[in-house]
Design a protein around this motif. Structure first.
Motif, PDB file in Angstrom:
ATOM      1  N   LYS A  86     -12.704   1.181  -2.367  1.00  0.00           N
ATOM      2  CA  LYS A  86     -13.028   1.617  -0.878  1.00  0.00           C
ATOM      3  C   LYS A  86     -13.819   0.555  -0.774  1.00  0.00           C
ATOM      4  CE  LYS A  86     -13.914   4.768   2.895  1.00  0.00           C
ATOM      5  NZ  LYS A  86     -13.587   6.028   2.980  1.00  0.00           N
ATOM      6  N   HIS A 121     -11.337  -0.853   4.082  1.00  0.00           N
ATOM      7  CA  HIS A 121      -9.775  -1.475   3.180  1.00  0.00           C
ATOM      8  C   HIS A 121      -9.812  -0.119   2.240  1.00  0.00           C
ATOM      9  CE1 HIS A 121      -7.734  -3.957   0.990  1.00  0.00           C
ATOM     10  NE2 HIS A 121      -8.440  -3.778  -0.471  1.00  0.00           N
ATOM     11  N   SER A 122      -8.785   0.190   1.252  1.00  0.00           N
ATOM     12  CA  SER A 122      -8.795   1.032   0.332  1.00  0.00           C
ATOM     13  C   SER A 122      -7.462  -0.143  -0.638  1.00  0.00           C
ATOM     14  CB  SER A 122      -8.036   2.081   0.785  1.00  0.00           C
ATOM     15  OG  SER A 122      -9.318   3.008   1.678  1.00  0.00           O
ATOM     16  N   THR A 123      -7.253  -0.064  -2.031  1.00  0.00           N
ATOM     17  CA  THR A 123      -6.732  -0.299  -2.488  1.00  0.00           C
ATOM     18  C   THR A 123      -6.999   0.335  -3.662  1.00  0.00           C
ATOM     19  OG1 THR A 123      -5.314  -2.108  -3.488  1.00  0.00           O
ATOM     20  CG2 THR A 123      -7.163  -2.621  -3.499  1.00  0.00           C
ATOM     21  N   THR A 144      -0.758  -7.757  -7.000  1.00  0.00           N
ATOM     22  CA  THR A 144      -1.562  -6.209  -6.221  1.00  0.00           C
ATOM     23  C   THR A 144      -3.100  -7.049  -5.923  1.00  0.00           C
ATOM     24  OG1 THR A 144      -1.089  -4.626  -7.827  1.00  0.00           O
ATOM     25  CG2 THR A 144      -2.356  -3.713  -6.620  1.00  0.00           C
ATOM     26  N   HIS A 147      -2.019  -8.879  -2.614  1.00  0.00           N
ATOM     27  CA  HIS A 147      -1.487  -8.589  -1.737  1.00  0.00           C
ATOM     28  C   HIS A 147      -2.638  -7.087  -1.181  1.00  0.00           C
ATOM     29  CE1 HIS A 147       2.894  -9.230  -3.043  1.00  0.00           C
ATOM     30  NE2 HIS A 147       2.653  -9.381  -1.921  1.00  0.00           N
ATOM     31  N   SER A 148      -3.186  -7.210  -1.837  1.00  0.00           N
ATOM     32  CA  SER A 148      -5.010  -6.451  -1.546  1.00  0.00           C
ATOM     33  C   SER A 148      -5.833  -7.446  -0.498  1.00  0.00           C
ATOM     34  CB  SER A 148      -5.775  -5.332  -2.585  1.00  0.00           C
ATOM     35  OG  SER A 148      -4.428  -4.964  -3.054  1.00  0.00           O
ATOM     36  N   ASP A 151      -4.444  -8.033   2.909  1.00  0.00           N
ATOM     37  CA  ASP A 151      -4.449  -6.738   3.926  1.00  0.00           C
ATOM     38  C   ASP A 151      -3.418  -6.597   5.231  1.00  0.00           C
ATOM     39  OD1 ASP A 151      -4.676  -3.896   4.457  1.00  0.00           O
ATOM     40  OD2 ASP A 151      -6.193  -3.117   3.987  1.00  0.00           O
ATOM     41  N   SER A 153      -2.861  -4.611   6.998  1.00  0.00           N
ATOM     42  CA  SER A 153      -3.083  -2.541   8.398  1.00  0.00           C
ATOM     43  C   SER A 153      -4.603  -3.017   9.223  1.00  0.00           C
ATOM     44  CB  SER A 153      -3.959  -2.061   6.987  1.00  0.00           C
ATOM     45  OG  SER A 153      -5.316  -1.886   6.849  1.00  0.00           O
ATOM     46  N   TYR A 238     -13.077  -7.117  -8.520  1.00  0.00           N
ATOM     47  CA  TYR A 238     -12.420  -6.711  -6.941  1.00  0.00           C
ATOM     48  C   TYR A 238     -13.361  -6.503  -5.773  1.00  0.00           C
ATOM     49  CZ  TYR A 238      -8.956  -5.985  -3.676  1.00  0.00           C
ATOM     50  OH  TYR A 238      -8.632  -5.616  -1.825  1.00  0.00           O
ATOM     51  N   HIS A 242     -14.185  -8.261  -2.710  1.00  0.00           N
ATOM     52  CA  HIS A 242     -13.606  -7.747  -1.474  1.00  0.00           C
ATOM     53  C   HIS A 242     -15.377  -7.178  -0.160  1.00  0.00           C
ATOM     54  CE1 HIS A 242     -11.977  -5.923   1.928  1.00  0.00           C
ATOM     55  NE2 HIS A 242     -10.493  -6.449   1.345  1.00  0.00           N
TER      56      HIS A 242
END
Length: 438
Positions: A86, A121-123, A144, A147-148, A151, A153, A238, A242
């Motif tokens: 997160k 953001h969460s993954t 993954t 696509h994260s 994101d 959303s 990651y 991020h």
């Protein structure tokens, strides 16, 4: 090493009396007597701390980013592992923060500050024995991560991907170059299998092998993975990447839409301003942007705070004897000799990985901080004038101090409250959640 717990029998426990022989051993007693002396090199006793610069106008808007992760290990065979991640970005202003009691902040005041000011953001990343049907763990993690970063959303709306492209392709400049060559993820056993992507592409086809590649492959996550598993450092890396992209998203949006206000913003990162290993290929474009913004008349005010690690430990060693309202800008030889404890020869500290210089700040006996402040072009031995906007940054710090913790800054404290995933109950709840989805 003890025997581990199995499915039927408990694990072997360590002896409860093994320490007695160690404590009574003559050689141990002799060595321990010699060790119990705190040694401070003379050079550390004669350091010249500089007084904090005269106060200037404080910065008005604050953006702060933080992240957290929890690795979940499932107990039943085949013992799979995943990591929840997160990150969160907060937008604040110093006028609102001045209303907060630095010792006992009222929860309603905090609630008003945070209302509609948080982007998160969460993954989840698979690490062991978790994969997408028809793919290896290696390919699943690559997909993954891509696509994260993409994101879409409502919180993110693809902005992080835009920021990665903005940095990697240097889109603030007139450059229209493609990505520098990087190792193809399909040729990870062949170090010479290099590939690239044309300008502004987020994915494409490798010209060598014909397989699909992503812009996130440029960062090099695949170089840290095997076919069937990945180390936990993949998740922490990651998270750091991020966090950096999330903070630079706020910076990019201001640069593109409100450039006249960008020099009134303070961008804060929880942690150092550095990116390590193969991921450091983002560092040079970031440095170039800071230099470009400064020479264009729009200096960027950014800082990172280190709350643990060897620099933090060294400050606890030096800080009590330092004068109040002073700072120490660390130089290459001092870092190597007294903090890293390595030979002073070799590559300059942080040459490939850091986009900020390290400095210690002591406001008072309870607020000593390790800060990173950016330079443009790399400086092996930076001087205060090399640090972009350092006087306004340091002038803003007294406005955002929190007295709840030593060396604390309220924006980072608030960001941590939003982004953090606790060992309990968060870890337990995430474990139950992940198991319920399978």
């Amino acid at each position: 090493m003890p025997y581990q717990q199995g499915s039927r029998l408990p694990g072997e426990r360590a002896s409860r009396l093994g320490h007695l022989e160690v404590m009574d051993y003559p050689l141990v007693k002799q060595l321990l007597a010699n060790f119990n002396q705190q040694y401070r090199p003379e050079e550390c006793n004669t350091i010249n701390w500089s007084p904090l610069p005269a106060a200037e106008e404080t910065l008005k808007y604050i953006f702060v980013v933080d992240g957290s992760l929890q690795q979940i290990d499932h107990d039943q065979y085949p013992y799979s592992s995943v990591s929840f991640i997160k990150t969160a970005l907060l937008k604040l202003d110093t006028y609102a923060l001045e209303k907060v009691d630095p010792e006992t902040p009222h929860p309603f005041v905090i609630q008003d500050i945070l209302r509609e000011s948080v982007t998160s953001h969460s993954t989840i990343l698979p690490l062991r024995n978790t994969w997408t049907e028809g793919k290896t763990i290696y390919d699943t993690i690559r997909d993954t991560i891509y696509h994260s970063i993409c994101d879409t959303s409502p919180n993110m709306d693809g902005q992080i991907l835009d920021t990665l492209k903005w940095i990697a392709y240097k889109k603030w400049s007139d450059s229209r170059d493609g990505l520098p060559e990087f190792q193809c993820p399909y040729g990870h056993e062949d170090q010479k299998h290099l590939t690239s992507l044309p300008y502004d592409s987020d994915k494409g086809i490798c010209s060598v092998c014909g397989n699909e590649i992503y812009i996130t492959d440029f960062l090099g996550f695949h170089l840290d993975m095997g076919e069937d598993s990945a180390p936990p450092t993949i998740a922490s890396t990651y998270m750091i990447i991020h966090e950096t992209l999330l903070l630079f998203t706020a910076l990019r949006i201001f640069w593109e839409n409100h450039k006249d206000l960008i020099s009134e913003c303070l961008f804060i990162k929880d942690g150092p301003l550095s990116i390590r290993a193969q991921y450091s290929k983002l560092v040079e474009p970031i440095r170039q942007f800071f230099e470009y913004a400064k020479t264009s008349g729009y200096p960027i005010h950014m800082m990172g705070q280190e709350k643990s690690g060897m620099f933090y430990d060294h400050l606890q060693f030096l800080g009590p004897d330092a004068p109040k309202k002073s700072f120490l800008l660390l130089q290459d030889e001092y870092i190597k000799k007294h903090i890293q404890c390595r030979p002073i020869g070799g590559a300059p500290y942080g040459k490939d990985t850091n986009y900020g210089a390290k400095l210690f700040i002591k406001q008072n006996n309870y607020h000593m901080m390790v800060l990173n402040i950016p330079f443009g072009k790399y400086k092996q031995n930076p001087q205060p004038d090399d640090l972009i906007g350092y006087t306004r940054i340091i002038s803003t710090i007294p406005k955002i101090i929190s007295n709840r913790y030593e060396g604390a800054l309220l924006p980072i404290e608030l960001a941590n409250n939003i982004a953090s995933l606790s060992t309990y109950p968060s870890s337990k709840m995430l474990k139950l959640f992940s198991e319920s989805q399978n």
